[in-house]
Design a protein around this motif. Structure first.
Motif, mmCIF file in Angstrom:
data_model
loop_
_atom_site.group_PDB
_atom_site.id
_atom_site.type_symbol
_atom_site.label_atom_id
_atom_site.label_comp_id
_atom_site.label_asym_id
_atom_site.label_seq_id
_atom_site.Cartn_x
_atom_site.Cartn_y
_atom_site.Cartn_z
ATOM 1 N N SER A 1 -29.277 -77.570 -30.356
ATOM 2 C CA SER A 1 -30.502 -78.260 -30.763
ATOM 3 C C SER A 1 -31.467 -78.221 -29.581
ATOM 4 O O SER A 1 -31.103 -77.786 -28.497
ATOM 5 N N ALA A 2 -32.685 -78.678 -29.788
ATOM 6 C CA ALA A 2 -33.666 -78.695 -28.696
ATOM 7 C C ALA A 2 -33.141 -79.594 -27.572
ATOM 8 O O ALA A 2 -32.659 -80.696 -27.826
ATOM 9 N N VAL B 1 -24.517 -74.032 -32.818
ATOM 10 C CA VAL B 1 -25.956 -73.808 -32.713
ATOM 11 C C VAL B 1 -26.571 -74.930 -31.877
ATOM 12 O O VAL B 1 -26.381 -76.108 -32.184
ATOM 13 N N LEU C 1 -25.481 -64.541 -30.392
ATOM 14 C CA LEU C 1 -26.787 -65.123 -30.694
ATOM 15 C C LEU C 1 -27.420 -65.621 -29.399
ATOM 16 O O LEU C 1 -26.736 -66.198 -28.553
ATOM 17 N N ASN C 2 -28.710 -65.391 -29.250
ATOM 18 C CA ASN C 2 -29.449 -65.830 -28.069
ATOM 19 C C ASN C 2 -30.526 -66.826 -28.471
ATOM 20 O O ASN C 2 -31.234 -66.611 -29.455
ATOM 21 N N TYR C 3 -30.641 -67.902 -27.698
ATOM 22 C CA TYR C 3 -31.634 -68.945 -27.928
ATOM 23 C C TYR C 3 -32.389 -69.175 -26.620
ATOM 24 O O TYR C 3 -31.831 -68.982 -25.549
ATOM 25 N N ALA C 4 -33.633 -69.611 -26.711
ATOM 26 C CA ALA C 4 -34.415 -69.920 -25.508
ATOM 27 C C ALA C 4 -35.211 -71.196 -25.741
ATOM 28 O O ALA C 4 -35.785 -71.390 -26.824
ATOM 29 N N PHE C 5 -35.212 -72.070 -24.741
ATOM 30 C CA PHE C 5 -35.947 -73.335 -24.798
ATOM 31 C C PHE C 5 -36.708 -73.513 -23.495
ATOM 32 O O PHE C 5 -36.275 -73.040 -22.448
ATOM 33 N N SER D 1 -31.732 -70.602 -21.322
ATOM 34 C CA SER D 1 -31.355 -69.432 -22.109
ATOM 35 C C SER D 1 -29.914 -69.648 -22.536
ATOM 36 O O SER D 1 -29.028 -69.775 -21.682
ATOM 37 N N THR E 1 -26.618 -68.374 -24.801
ATOM 38 C CA THR E 1 -25.972 -67.272 -25.496
ATOM 39 C C THR E 1 -24.657 -67.771 -26.070
ATOM 40 O O THR E 1 -23.856 -68.371 -25.346
ATOM 41 N N THR E 2 -24.449 -67.561 -27.366
ATOM 42 C CA THR E 2 -23.170 -67.891 -27.990
ATOM 43 C C THR E 2 -22.535 -66.596 -28.477
ATOM 44 O O THR E 2 -23.217 -65.711 -28.980
#
Length: 184
Positions: free
Chosen positions: A169-170, A167, A41-45, A71, A73-74
């Motif tokens: 958080s901001a 996951v 899973l990729n997240y971006a803030f 950025s 990545t899990t």
């Protein structure tokens, strides 16, 4: 007639049992294959920064404006049961200002500062952690855009990034610390 009906029923029952067994084996193989493949899973803030900081080199102040982009990545189920990788990329500028943030426009101001950096962190876990926190300091050099090195600054940006069940958080900006750079 009763005999043929009985034989037909037995044959259908065997056929149903064989079909069910093959179907169950196929489902089990697909479920097993899904558990082995890693899930990524990729997240971006993006965290904006705008703050007046003291210039410890000159005794004045600098308005620092910029952005820290994260950025995340899990990966669950790879070589490490649960892995997290975070890339922190910062960029921005600084201007000479008064203590209240008003731009210095009397001719004593120097060229603007510029900065950018990239920091990478990673962590591995034996299982997906319920809760954990990363709080690295992203270090930047504020350097005058004209190459003047007389008052370079080191700026450490502290970010808190909390993960719950893997996951993120901001991210939260915890603070900036500034020091006059001692580069010759």
């Amino acid at each position: 007639m009763n005999i043929s009906t009985a034989r037909g029923t037995r044959y259908r029952t065997r056929l149903l049992r064989i079909s069910f067994a093959v179907g169950a084996l196929t489902i089990a193989q697909h479920a097993h294959a899904q558990l082995l493949s890693p899930v990524t899973l990729n997240y971006a803030f993006s965290v904006p920064i705008a703050k007046v900081i003291p210039n410890s080199c000159t005794g004045g102040f600098v308005l620092v404006k910029g952005t820290v982009k994260l950025s995340v990545t899990t990966v669950q189920g790879g070589q490490v049961p649960f892995a997290v990788g975070v890339t922190y990329t910062s960029s921005g500028s600084g201007q000479d200002v008064l203590a209240d943030g008003t731009l210095v426009l009397d001719g004593t101001q120097k060229a603007n500062y510029v900065y950018s950096s990239q920091t990478v962190t990673d962590a591995g876990f034996p299982a997906t952690p319920q809760d954990f926190m990363q709080d690295p300091a992203v270090r930047d050099y504020l350097v005058r855009s004209n190459g003047d090195q007389s008052d370079e600054l080191l700026v450490d940006t502290a970010i808190d990034l909390t993960f719950t069940n893997g996951v993120p958080s901001a991210p939260v900006l915890q603070g900036l610390s500034v020091a006059c750079s001692s580069i010759p």
